[in-house]
Design a protein around this motif. Structure first.
Motif, PDB file in Angstrom:
ATOM      1  N   GLU A 260      27.471 -25.678 -57.348  1.00  0.00           N
ATOM      2  CA  GLU A 260      26.404 -24.673 -57.324  1.00  0.00           C
ATOM      3  C   GLU A 260      25.569 -24.679 -56.050  1.00  0.00           C
ATOM      4  O   GLU A 260      24.638 -23.874 -55.945  1.00  0.00           O
ATOM      5  CB  GLU A 260      25.506 -24.851 -58.541  1.00  0.00           C
TER       6      GLU A 260
ATOM      7  N   SER B 139      24.026 -23.642 -52.938  1.00  0.00           N
ATOM      8  CA  SER B 139      24.015 -22.351 -52.247  1.00  0.00           C
ATOM      9  C   SER B 139      22.913 -22.274 -51.189  1.00  0.00           C
ATOM     10  O   SER B 139      23.001 -21.464 -50.282  1.00  0.00           O
ATOM     11  CB  SER B 139      23.864 -21.207 -53.253  1.00  0.00           C
TER      12      SER B 139
ATOM     13  N   THR C 298      28.429 -30.420 -60.805  1.00  0.00           N
ATOM     14  CA  THR C 298      27.655 -29.181 -60.880  1.00  0.00           C
ATOM     15  C   THR C 298      26.900 -28.946 -59.573  1.00  0.00           C
ATOM     16  O   THR C 298      26.866 -27.820 -59.055  1.00  0.00           O
ATOM     17  CB  THR C 298      26.673 -29.229 -62.070  1.00  0.00           C
TER      18      THR C 298
END
Length: 105
Positions: A67, A69, A63
């Protein structure tokens, strides 16, 4: 299992305790980690704050990779309990955060 050395996490815990005074050193240290190390660090952080269970480390890691960013150092600095969450995450994974920190002193 972990894709980051325990002594690196221990160093990050120490640096996190010194913020905001040591913020630039924290940023530089975390900024030099590779993507696998960053994702592993975030996974340990999430386990320590209770977002994932220790047995779900691989899911937390995947994850974190998926994810990511923002710069990891910026994301982590958003937690006022960063050092505690990292220590708790290591402890939950059966790794002594205190021993790792003591080895650095």
């Amino acid at each position: 299992m972990l894709k980051i050395a325990t002594d690196k996490i221990a160093e990050i815990i120490i640096l996190a305790r010194e913020m905001p005074r040591g913020e630039s050193e924290f940023d530089g240290f975390v900024g030099r980690l590779d993507e696998e190390e960053e994702a592993s660090l975030v996974a340990v952080f999430w386990i320590g704050r209770g977002s994932f269970e220790p047995e779900d480390y691989e899911e937390a890691y995947a994850t974190a990779r998926r994810e990511a960013s923002a710069p990891t150092q910026d994301y982590l600095k958003g937690s006022p309990h960063l050092a505690d969450h990292l220590e708790n995450g290591l402890d939950a994974l059966g790794i002594s955060a205190k021993d790792a920190e003591d080895d650095l002193y």
